[in-house]
Design a protein around this motif. Structure first.
Motif, PDB file in Angstrom:
ATOM      1  N   GLY A 107      -8.270  39.934 -17.690  1.00  0.00           N
ATOM      2  CA  GLY A 107      -7.315  39.009 -17.088  1.00  0.00           C
ATOM      3  C   GLY A 107      -6.433  38.337 -18.104  1.00  0.00           C
ATOM      4  N   GLY A 108      -5.533  37.508 -17.618  1.00  0.00           N
ATOM      5  CA  GLY A 108      -4.574  36.833 -18.469  1.00  0.00           C
ATOM      6  C   GLY A 108      -5.187  35.700 -19.263  1.00  0.00           C
ATOM      7  N   PHE A 109      -4.526  35.349 -20.354  1.00  0.00           N
ATOM      8  CA  PHE A 109      -4.917  34.250 -21.221  1.00  0.00           C
ATOM      9  C   PHE A 109      -4.849  32.953 -20.427  1.00  0.00           C
ATOM     10  CE2 PHE A 109      -3.384  31.582 -25.063  1.00  0.00           C
ATOM     11  CZ  PHE A 109      -4.681  31.200 -25.375  1.00  0.00           C
ATOM     12  N   ALA A 110      -5.971  32.224 -20.353  1.00  0.00           N
ATOM     13  CA  ALA A 110      -6.073  31.098 -19.439  1.00  0.00           C
ATOM     14  C   ALA A 110      -6.344  29.757 -20.108  1.00  0.00           C
ATOM     15  CB  ALA A 110      -7.170  31.367 -18.408  1.00  0.00           C
ATOM     16  N   GLY A 111      -6.708  29.735 -21.385  1.00  0.00           N
ATOM     17  CA  GLY A 111      -6.989  28.461 -22.035  1.00  0.00           C
ATOM     18  C   GLY A 111      -7.625  28.656 -23.390  1.00  0.00           C
TER      19      GLY A 111
ATOM     20  N   VAL B 114     -14.629  18.306 -30.985  1.00  0.00           N
ATOM     21  CA  VAL B 114     -13.974  19.251 -30.061  1.00  0.00           C
ATOM     22  C   VAL B 114     -12.514  18.860 -29.957  1.00  0.00           C
ATOM     23  CG1 VAL B 114     -13.918  20.155 -27.708  1.00  0.00           C
ATOM     24  CG2 VAL B 114     -16.115  19.608 -28.790  1.00  0.00           C
ATOM     25  N   PHE B 115     -11.617  19.848 -30.129  1.00  0.00           N
ATOM     26  CA  PHE B 115     -10.193  19.555 -30.214  1.00  0.00           C
ATOM     27  C   PHE B 115      -9.358  20.575 -29.437  1.00  0.00           C
ATOM     28  CE2 PHE B 115     -12.184  18.116 -34.178  1.00  0.00           C
ATOM     29  CZ  PHE B 115     -11.899  16.767 -34.100  1.00  0.00           C
ATOM     30  N   ASP B 116      -8.170  20.104 -29.046  1.00  0.00           N
ATOM     31  CA  ASP B 116      -7.137  20.975 -28.491  1.00  0.00           C
ATOM     32  C   ASP B 116      -7.670  21.845 -27.361  1.00  0.00           C
ATOM     33  OD1 ASP B 116      -4.532  21.739 -28.343  1.00  0.00           O
ATOM     34  OD2 ASP B 116      -4.600  23.183 -29.986  1.00  0.00           O
ATOM     35  N   MET B 117      -8.499  21.267 -26.516  1.00  0.00           N
ATOM     36  CA  MET B 117      -9.062  22.011 -25.397  1.00  0.00           C
ATOM     37  C   MET B 117      -8.153  21.888 -24.190  1.00  0.00           C
ATOM     38  SD  MET B 117     -12.880  21.950 -23.790  1.00  0.00           S
ATOM     39  CE  MET B 117     -12.814  21.532 -22.070  1.00  0.00           C
ATOM     40  N   GLU B 118      -7.777  23.017 -23.638  1.00  0.00           N
ATOM     41  CA  GLU B 118      -6.869  23.009 -22.494  1.00  0.00           C
ATOM     42  C   GLU B 118      -7.024  24.292 -21.704  1.00  0.00           C
ATOM     43  OE1 GLU B 118      -2.161  22.116 -21.443  1.00  0.00           O
ATOM     44  OE2 GLU B 118      -2.799  22.398 -23.530  1.00  0.00           O
ATOM     45  N   VAL B 119      -7.022  24.161 -20.393  1.00  0.00           N
ATOM     46  CA  VAL B 119      -6.933  25.300 -19.479  1.00  0.00           C
ATOM     47  C   VAL B 119      -5.578  25.214 -18.798  1.00  0.00           C
ATOM     48  CG1 VAL B 119      -7.894  26.411 -17.428  1.00  0.00           C
ATOM     49  CG2 VAL B 119      -9.430  25.369 -19.127  1.00  0.00           C
ATOM     50  N   TRP B 120      -4.832  26.310 -18.818  1.00  0.00           N
ATOM     51  CA  TRP B 120      -3.492  26.290 -18.245  1.00  0.00           C
ATOM     52  C   TRP B 120      -3.574  25.992 -16.740  1.00  0.00           C
ATOM     53  CZ3 TRP B 120      -3.022  26.007 -22.917  1.00  0.00           C
ATOM     54  CH2 TRP B 120      -3.179  27.017 -23.848  1.00  0.00           C
ATOM     55  N   PRO B 121      -2.617  25.243 -16.184  1.00  0.00           N
ATOM     56  CA  PRO B 121      -2.700  24.768 -14.801  1.00  0.00           C
ATOM     57  C   PRO B 121      -3.044  25.827 -13.749  1.00  0.00           C
ATOM     58  CG  PRO B 121      -0.914  23.650 -15.917  1.00  0.00           C
ATOM     59  CD  PRO B 121      -1.446  24.669 -16.897  1.00  0.00           C
ATOM     60  N   PRO B 122      -2.501  27.052 -13.796  1.00  0.00           N
ATOM     61  CA  PRO B 122      -2.839  28.008 -12.730  1.00  0.00           C
ATOM     62  C   PRO B 122      -4.312  28.421 -12.706  1.00  0.00           C
ATOM     63  CG  PRO B 122      -0.866  28.707 -13.913  1.00  0.00           C
ATOM     64  CD  PRO B 122      -1.484  27.604 -14.717  1.00  0.00           C
ATOM     65  N   PHE B 123      -5.061  28.145 -13.793  1.00  0.00           N
ATOM     66  CA  PHE B 123      -6.432  28.637 -13.902  1.00  0.00           C
ATOM     67  C   PHE B 123      -7.470  27.524 -13.858  1.00  0.00           C
ATOM     68  CE2 PHE B 123      -3.619  31.398 -16.465  1.00  0.00           C
ATOM     69  CZ  PHE B 123      -3.681  32.547 -15.670  1.00  0.00           C
ATOM     70  N   ARG B 124      -7.062  26.312 -13.538  1.00  0.00           N
ATOM     71  CA  ARG B 124      -8.002  25.194 -13.530  1.00  0.00           C
ATOM     72  C   ARG B 124      -8.902  25.226 -12.303  1.00  0.00           C
ATOM     73  NH1 ARG B 124      -3.622  20.676 -15.764  1.00  0.00           N
ATOM     74  NH2 ARG B 124      -3.547  21.542 -17.903  1.00  0.00           N
ATOM     75  N   ARG B 125     -10.007  24.481 -12.398  1.00  0.00           N
ATOM     76  CA  ARG B 125     -11.009  24.367 -11.339  1.00  0.00           C
ATOM     77  C   ARG B 125     -11.702  25.698 -11.062  1.00  0.00           C
ATOM     78  NH1 ARG B 125     -10.697  19.345  -9.438  1.00  0.00           N
ATOM     79  NH2 ARG B 125      -8.715  18.221  -9.637  1.00  0.00           N
ATOM     80  N   ARG B 126     -11.877  26.486 -12.110  1.00  0.00           N
ATOM     81  CA  ARG B 126     -12.617  27.751 -12.007  1.00  0.00           C
ATOM     82  C   ARG B 126     -13.778  27.808 -12.982  1.00  0.00           C
ATOM     83  NH1 ARG B 126      -7.664  32.223 -11.584  1.00  0.00           N
ATOM     84  NH2 ARG B 126      -6.373  31.049 -10.105  1.00  0.00           N
ATOM     85  N   GLY B 127     -14.097  26.693 -13.611  1.00  0.00           N
ATOM     86  CA  GLY B 127     -15.204  26.658 -14.547  1.00  0.00           C
ATOM     87  C   GLY B 127     -14.862  27.070 -15.966  1.00  0.00           C
ATOM     88  N   LEU B 128     -13.599  27.371 -16.238  1.00  0.00           N
ATOM     89  CA  LEU B 128     -13.234  27.828 -17.572  1.00  0.00           C
ATOM     90  C   LEU B 128     -13.337  26.706 -18.613  1.00  0.00           C
ATOM     91  CD1 LEU B 128     -10.177  30.101 -16.681  1.00  0.00           C
ATOM     92  CD2 LEU B 128     -12.428  30.841 -17.481  1.00  0.00           C
ATOM     93  N   GLY B 129     -13.025  25.498 -18.213  1.00  0.00           N
ATOM     94  CA  GLY B 129     -13.145  24.385 -19.150  1.00  0.00           C
ATOM     95  C   GLY B 129     -14.579  24.207 -19.614  1.00  0.00           C
ATOM     96  N   THR B 130     -15.519  24.304 -18.684  1.00  0.00           N
ATOM     97  CA  THR B 130     -16.932  24.209 -19.050  1.00  0.00           C
ATOM     98  C   THR B 130     -17.321  25.342 -19.992  1.00  0.00           C
ATOM     99  OG1 THR B 130     -17.490  23.125 -16.953  1.00  0.00           O
ATOM    100  CG2 THR B 130     -19.281  24.210 -18.137  1.00  0.00           C
ATOM    101  N   GLY B 131     -16.849  26.550 -19.692  1.00  0.00           N
ATOM    102  CA  GLY B 131     -17.155  27.686 -20.552  1.00  0.00           C
ATOM    103  C   GLY B 131     -16.615  27.524 -21.951  1.00  0.00           C
ATOM    104  N   LEU B 132     -15.384  27.035 -22.067  1.00  0.00           N
ATOM    105  CA  LEU B 132     -14.791  26.797 -23.382  1.00  0.00           C
ATOM    106  C   LEU B 132     -15.570  25.742 -24.160  1.00  0.00           C
ATOM    107  CD1 LEU B 132     -11.011  26.799 -22.403  1.00  0.00           C
ATOM    108  CD2 LEU B 132     -12.066  28.364 -24.055  1.00  0.00           C
ATOM    109  N   LEU B 133     -15.873  24.641 -23.507  1.00  0.00           N
ATOM    110  CA  LEU B 133     -16.588  23.547 -24.165  1.00  0.00           C
ATOM    111  C   LEU B 133     -17.943  24.019 -24.691  1.00  0.00           C
ATOM    112  CD1 LEU B 133     -16.647  20.504 -24.826  1.00  0.00           C
ATOM    113  CD2 LEU B 133     -17.679  20.140 -22.564  1.00  0.00           C
TER     114      LEU B 133
END
Length: 237
Positions: free
Chosen positions: A151-155, A168-187
């Protein structure tokens, strides 16, 4: 016990390492400045003499800096900044968690990387910052999130080791991909990588938008700071 001083030290160390690659660091009396490309930051002074501040701003103009920031503790007298034209900005909400409560890095949509071709065009220069992940001894980790296999680059997110503290720095999930658990995965990916290198605690500065995510992964707020910002006039060739 993790304190705001640990959070400030982690933020300063992160900026210092980036400045070593892409800019410079210098001190003038009680002021410590760090420049990365066209941004310059004043890091956590306990007092701000007007003459030293003026010299820092002159250096910013000479270097073609576009934005000057100042990171302060909430109890520091900022009148010199206001007099120089700075405007009060956002308040970092300092948060911390033991690394073993953040959670296991097990999201297949998140990858730890030491190089990338995800940044192109006007963002191409950002890819050069992954050189930090290749320095030894290892101190910085970068993770990218994708919208499923292929899939596409999401965060993205970073962690940086300062002593036994992972910032932890510069953490961001791009708006179209939010609320899918990606932020938790990145963290979890970047904290887990730093934990494997010896980190005992993780710290970060949160905004209201991110605080709920961090709390869900075991972080708690221990205080707040303040930032001040001064856009620099564009120089005419």
């Amino acid at each position: 016990m993790v304190t705001i001083a640990h959070c400030e030290a982690a933020q300063t160390c992160w900026y210092r390492c980036r400045a070593a690659l892409f800019g410079e660091t210098w001190s003038d009396g009680p002021l410590t400045w760090m420049r990365e490309d066209d941004a310059q930051n004043l890091m956590f002074p306990t007092r701000i003499p007007g003459d030293a501040l003026r010299r820092g701003l002159e250096r910013a103009r000479d270097s073609g800096v576009r934005m000057v920031g100042a990171w302060l503790g909430s109890d520091v007298d900022a009148s010199a900044l206001a007099a120089a034209g700075f405007e009060r900005g956002w308040a970092p909400w300092w948060m911390t968690a033991p690394v073993d409560v953040v959670g296991v890095a097990d999201d297949p949509r998140v990858e730890l990387q030491q190089d990338t071709d995800d940044y192109r065009g006007e963002y191409a220069a950002y890819g050069a910052s992954l050189a930090l992940t290749r320095q030894r001894p290892r101190h910085s980790w970068y993770a990218a999130a994708y919208d499923g296999p292929g899939g596409g680059f999401a965060g993205r997110a970073w962690s940086h080791l300062t002593g036994d503290t992972a910032g932890v720095f510069d953490m961001e999930v791009w708006p179209p991909f939010r609320r899918r658990g990606l932020g938790t995965g990145l963290l979890r990916a970047v904290v887990g990588a730093a934990a494997a290198a010896g980190a005992q605690h993780a710290v970060l500065n949160a905004t209201p938008e991110g605080k709920l995510l961090y709390e869900s992964c075991g972080f708690r707020q221990i205080g707040a700071g303040i930032t001040w910002w001064l856009p620099m006039p564009t120089r005419v060739p």
